[in-house]
Design an enzyme around this catalytic site. Structure first.
Site, short mmCIF file in Angstrom:
data_model
loop_
_atom_site.label_atom_id
_atom_site.label_comp_id
_atom_site.label_asym_id
_atom_site.label_seq_id
_atom_site.Cartn_x
_atom_site.Cartn_y
_atom_site.Cartn_z
N HIS A 59 17.07 1.70 6.05
CA HIS A 59 15.90 2.60 6.23
C HIS A 59 14.50 1.54 6.36
O HIS A 59 13.81 1.62 7.63
CB HIS A 59 15.58 3.47 5.04
CG HIS A 59 14.30 4.19 4.99
ND1 HIS A 59 14.19 5.40 5.54
CD2 HIS A 59 13.00 3.75 4.92
CE1 HIS A 59 12.98 5.79 5.31
NE2 HIS A 59 12.13 4.91 4.98
N GLU A 60 14.75 0.56 5.55
CA GLU A 60 13.44 -0.54 5.48
C GLU A 60 13.39 -1.33 6.74
O GLU A 60 12.54 -1.70 7.34
CB GLU A 60 13.38 -1.32 4.19
CG GLU A 60 13.31 -0.65 2.99
CD GLU A 60 12.38 0.52 2.94
OE1 GLU A 60 11.21 0.38 3.46
OE2 GLU A 60 12.51 1.60 2.17
N GLU B 79 8.22 7.61 8.49
CA GLU B 79 8.93 7.87 7.50
C GLU B 79 10.15 8.73 8.25
O GLU B 79 11.45 8.68 7.67
CB GLU B 79 8.34 8.40 6.37
CG GLU B 79 7.43 7.45 5.55
CD GLU B 79 7.95 6.07 5.12
OE1 GLU B 79 9.37 6.02 5.37
OE2 GLU B 79 7.32 5.06 4.85
N ALA C 50 11.40 1.33 -2.33
CA ALA C 50 11.25 0.35 -1.52
C ALA C 50 10.19 0.29 -0.61
O ALA C 50 9.71 1.37 -0.52
CB ALA C 50 12.66 0.03 -0.72
N MET C 51 9.84 -0.87 -0.15
CA MET C 51 8.39 -0.89 0.83
C MET C 51 8.52 -1.79 1.95
O MET C 51 9.11 -3.05 1.84
CB MET C 51 7.19 -1.28 0.00
CG MET C 51 6.03 -1.22 0.72
SD MET C 51 5.50 0.17 1.66
CE MET C 51 4.62 -0.25 2.98
N GLU C 52 8.48 -1.32 3.41
CA GLU C 52 8.82 -2.24 4.36
C GLU C 52 7.78 -3.01 4.70
O GLU C 52 7.57 -3.48 5.89
CB GLU C 52 8.81 -1.10 5.44
CG GLU C 52 7.66 -0.49 5.98
CD GLU C 52 7.37 0.88 5.25
OE1 GLU C 52 6.51 1.85 5.69
OE2 GLU C 52 7.98 1.18 4.26
N ASN C 53 7.17 -3.88 3.81
CA ASN C 53 6.26 -4.93 4.12
C ASN C 53 6.97 -5.79 5.22
O ASN C 53 8.01 -6.40 4.99
CB ASN C 53 5.97 -5.65 2.98
CG ASN C 53 5.43 -4.93 1.67
OD1 ASN C 53 4.50 -4.02 1.77
ND2 ASN C 53 6.20 -4.90 0.50
N HIS D 33 11.91 0.30 9.93
CA HIS D 33 10.48 0.08 9.89
C HIS D 33 10.03 -1.25 10.60
O HIS D 33 8.89 -1.14 10.92
CB HIS D 33 9.93 0.29 8.40
CG HIS D 33 9.82 1.71 8.05
ND1 HIS D 33 9.30 2.55 8.61
CD2 HIS D 33 10.28 2.16 6.82
CE1 HIS D 33 9.28 3.68 7.87
NE2 HIS D 33 9.74 3.36 6.84
#
Length: 952
Positions: free
Chosen positions: A380-381, A403, A345-348, A384
């Site tokens: 987690h995301e 992270e 996943a990515m926290e954009n 962020h």
């Protein structure tokens, strides 16, 4: 049912010994030091120098350096992009775009450097950009411009100088490829209702925003972004903020839709995101303030696969708002599940992107473990959104600030959403023990590296590793516990308030935590936070703390897997740490049992007599010892033995009590260590005796779950009990417990007879699929492949993809390896993990190793030097290496491919060499003793009479 009985038994046993227990809490922030100066006398070698193109002469010019100069800083971007979702006449998918970036001149300069990679720039009067002053004409004319490929810059030389304090617009127009490389602005393809669908998506972290538009692509260079997307009619465009306007227009005769988004908050370029798709969504409004939406393929949303993520998102957001004492800073929180995505996943900011397995849950097809993965990844995301997005690291050498922090507090957010799961204890399995395995090598690195060690894109990608994530989480948990959670949270809140919409370094966090300590009555530390924590983040590794219960002496030393290894990286702290310790004592003074109740990032060793008392307590009353500590005793004992600090037979004896164990965390800790032994010995004569021992140890667990689940027709109610049931079935079938394989083969055969009805519970499918395919031949494999191709739920597809690697038929494994690099058969995002699954198979391991060696240049070309998966690929294919011949192969592989390089797998390769070297030495010293112990155990089975047994 089983859990309730266990609790009553546990409470009864605790009452018996209560009077004999004395709890002593000591925060030993300084213990007796055993210095290791002799190991650190070698010359300091920080890291390998950046890879240099041998055809290019070394230069001190700014455009030959990987870091931007401090002469310019961005203010805002105005970006328009048009992805083409149809192939063009050249057989390519492309996007076109334009970008205007407003920047301020901080220091006088006649040079503009801006990141740009793999974009074809339109020329303005013969130059690659156009420059104007913000308020009036008068910007210097461009003298020369070019693309510096290696350092990924657009270089612009000016005829005059920019004026400090003034702002300028830099305008570029460009064309890029909408490739399927999972980086920058790329395309994903999937099938739905028999049609191929194309979507355009982004992955900018860490250095890929420059592939989508020219930008100052460093985390500390924050700006606002005004984004406009032009896209096919009938598709939807998403970005970091809400839509400001949407209209249908015609451009060059093509009917399209133009969507303009509200400007973003001030943020880093790696957090920019946009998606063009025909996805749909479900939504919820948080107190009429924050819009929460879950996006996915239409079929997935219609099937309710987004419901669980939507249900947990709101409570997790609310938890973090309270925890940080800071409102969620955006108007909306979009989360989208993508068919092709390299990371989990990515926290954009405002548009979080996920693999489908990390966001979508189908109760009929997904396992309990899939559900836990979703809640922890979402937590987690969302963590962020504040820690990483609102406040960002200044440079990638401090990646752990992002992270490691999110990896710690994800457990807090997940616990809030699922309070009955007891999920916070699992940090010892998924982060603490995972970090220990890497950080015990001399090729490890500090949490916070020196800036000059992290420059190139591949060096930056290497920072996305177990140290940054898992060690960061473990160290922060330790810090939180000895400061107290209240003080820790207070310091975080002040830190976030001061640095909101800015960037920071780790010392800024220590400042605010120290201030919180100073302002809290009753909280005193013998050293300040800087002095304590710098030892944990500025030097690699961790200590083993040894307690001599006869004298009460406590000492420490740097724990290394190979105790004679030479540590070439020196430390100003001489590999000594301030260690917080809390222990428990019980029994009479002359015969006390000591147990460190360890929440810190260190291993614990005892004198021989105390180890004997611990083993006796495990065998004759294990439930006196808390669940987490049982897991830690097992893990510490095995790893101390691997490091030749503890006798291996003593470590093996800690597993004898497992015939009584019913809890997940100790069993999982034991299995991880025993699996290490399985891979160490499954090609030697030790394996038969090892298997016989494990069969005996797991049979009571298998029988217990067979009974309580009515012959495996039910699953337990308890969350972690469901995980233990999986262990019981998997280990029993793997060791040949009578009746186990008949169950799995029978279920799989029924499914093959009626593919429309799968009789296997989702929790047990991974085990059953693997076991049945392992025991079967081409028919079972081909059926599994057909079901994989038809799978519409990502979690089910992953189970089948992993199980196909379990076959014992070499030609099927070789065929599967060929499939792994065919995107028509295995998605690119899954290629390296598929090879890893095959390498996990004792028969597949040499096939996978040969395959990767033969195709290394292909992997390097397709996945690039920055791919996050290189390190795991190298680790997986070399995991069984333990002979001098295999060590020689590794070194030849390193030498033969030196020119091609290893990208983000460079450190993993060095670690593989180090681990193989250590295993060779350890086996020479311990193999015979291990064999004798397992043989002796098989001749002398345990006597169960009179032994406390919680669940019998």
């Amino acid at each position: 049912m089983g859990k309730g009985y266990y609790i009553r038994k546990h409470e009864a046993m605790a009452a018996i010994i209560l009077a004999a227990v004395a709890l002593v809490t000591i925060v030993a922030l300084s213990v007796v030091y055993n210095r290791e100066k002799s190991r650190n006398s070698a010359k300091w070698t920080n890291a390998s120098p950046p890879a240099v193109n041998p055809t290019r002469k070394a230069s001190n010019d700014p455009w030959d350096k990987y870091r931007l100069p401090d002469t310019l800083s961005p203010i805002s971007y105005n970006i328009t992009l048009w992805p083409r979702l149809q192939i063009n006449s050249d057989g390519m998918y492309i996007f076109t775009g334009s970008s205007k970036v407003l920047f301020t001149c901080e220091k006088e300069t006649d040079l503009i450097l801006i990141h740009c990679n793999k974009l074809n720039l339109t020329l303005f009067n013969g130059h690659h950009a156009n420059l104007t002053e913000r308020s009036k004409p008068g910007a210097p004319r461009i003298r020369n411009s070019w693309l510096q490929v290696e350092t990924q810059y657009l270089v612009i030389q000016l005829e005059g100088s920019l004026t400090p304090g003034k702002s300028y617009w830099l305008h570029t127009e460009f064309t890029g490829e909408l490739a399927d490389d999972l980086e920058g602005f790329y395309r994903s393809e999937y099938m739905e209702d028999g049609q191929k669908k194309i979507i355009a998506i982004t992955q900018m972290q860490a250095t890929y925003a420059r592939k989508a538009f020219p930008c100052f692509d460093e985390p500390g260079m924050k700006a606002t972004f005004q984004i406009t997307l032009i896209h096919d009619r009938g598709t939807t465009a998403l970005s970091n903020n809400l839509e400001a306007s949407t209209e249908d227009i015609v451009i060059e005769g093509v009917p399209v839709t133009r969507t303009e988004f509200l400007p973003t908050k001030k943020m880093s370029s790696y957090l920019v995101a946009f998606v063009v798709s025909d996805f749909t969504y479900i939504k919820r409004k948080d107190n009429n303030r924050v819009l929460v939406r879950i996006w996915a393929r239409k079929k997935a949303i219609e099937d309710g696969q987004g419901d669980y993520a939507l249900n947990v998102t709101q409570p997790i957001l609310e938890f973090f708002e309270n925890y940080y004492n800071t409102s969620y800073p955006l108007l909306k929180s979009d989360q989208i599940a993508l068919p092709d995505f390299n990371s989990g996943a990515m926290e954009n900011w405002g548009l979080v992107t996920y693999r489908e397995t990390a966001l979508l849950y189908n109760p009929q097809m997904s396992a309990n473990g899939n559900k836990q993965r979703i809640v922890t990844v979402v937590s987690h995301e969302l963590a962020h959104m504040w820690f990483g997005n609102l406040v960002t690291l200044k440079w990638w050498n401090d990646l752990w600030l992002n992270e490691g922090f999110a990896s710690y507090v994800e457990y807090l957010g997940a616990h809030h959403a699922q309070p009955t799961w007891n999920i916070k204890d699992q940090i010892i399995l998924y982060d603490l023990q995972r970090a220990f395995a890497v950080d015990s090598l001399t090729s490890s690195h500090p949490l916070s590296r020196k800036e000059e060690e992290v420059n190139t894109p591949s060096e930056i990608s290497e920072m996305f590793n177990t140290i940054s994530y898992s060690k960061g989480a473990a160290v922060l948990k330790m810090l939180s516990e000895f400061l107290t959670e209240a003080v820790f949270a207070k310091g975080l809140r002040n830190y976030l308030q001061q640095f909101s919409f800015g960037s920071s370094v780790h010392s800024d966090l220590w400042d605010h935590l120290q201030k919180a300590v100073d302002e809290t009555p009753g909280v005193k530390l013998p050293y300040n936070v800087h002095e304590i924590m710098n030892r944990w983040i500025l030097q690699m590794g961790f200590p083993v703390v040894t307690i001599d219960t006869r004298t009460g002496n406590v000492s420490q030393r740097h724990f290394l897997l190979e105790k004679e290894a030479v540590v070439e990286r020196t430390s100003e702290f001489n590999y000594e740490w301030f260690v917080p310790i809390k222990w428990m004592k019980s029994g009479q003074p002359q015969d006390q049992l000591w147990l460190v109740q360890k929440s810190g990032y260190f291993r614990v060793n005892y004198d021989q007599e105390n180890w004997e008392r611990l083993i006796s307590q495990l065998e004759f009353g294990s439930q006196v010892i808390p669940v987490v500590n049982r897991a830690q005793i097992l893990d510490d004992a095995f790893n101390l033995a691997r490091a030749s600090i503890l006798n291996i037979t003593l470590a093996l004896r800690t597993t004898k009590y497992l015939i009584h164990e019913r809890e997940y965390i100790p069993w999982e800790a034991a299995l991880r260590n025993l699996n290490y032994f399985i891979k160490l010995f499954d090609r030697s004569e030790v394996y038969g005796a090892l298997q016989a021992y494990l069969k005996r140890q797991v049979k009571p667990l298998f029988d217990y779950y067979g009974s309580m689940s009515k012959n495996w027709t039910m699953v337990p109610d308890g969350h972690t009990d469901q995980f233990t049931q999986i262990i019981a079935l998997s280990l029993a079938c793997g060791t040949g417990v009578e009746g186990c394989r008949e169950i799995t083969k029978g279920w799989f055969k029924k499914w093959m007879q009626d593919p429309q009805f799968n009789p296997i519970h989702p929790n047990l499918r991974s085990t059953v699929y693997c076991d049945a395919i392992s025991a079967g031949g081409a028919d079972e494999w081909n059926f599994g492949w057909q079901m994989f191709q038809k799978a519409t739920v990502a979690a089910e597809a992953v189970k089948l993809r992993a199980a196909l690697a379990c076959t014992k038929v070499p030609w099927l494994l070789n065929r599967y390896l060929e499939y792994s690099i065919n995107p028509e058969k295995i998605r690119k995002q899954d290629a390296t993990s598929t090879i890893g699954y095959i390498a996990n198979n004792v028969i597949g391991q040499p096939l996978a190793w040969n395959f990767v060696q033969a195709n290394w240049e292909y992997f390097f070309k397709v996945y690039g030097t920055g791919s996050f998966t290189f390190s795991s690929l190298i680790s997986d294919i070399t995991n069984r290496f333990n002979t001098p011949f295999e060590l020689g192969q590794l070194k030849r592989f390193q030498k033969d491919n030196a020119e091609t390089g290893f990208g983000s797998g460079t450190q993993a390769l060095q670690q593989a060499i180090e681990k193989t070297t250590a295993k060779i030495k350890w086996l020479a010293e311990n193999k015979e003793a291990v064999l004798r112990w397992f043989l002796a155990e098989s001749e002398n089975p345990p006597k169960l009479t009179g032994i406390p047994h919680a669940l019998t």
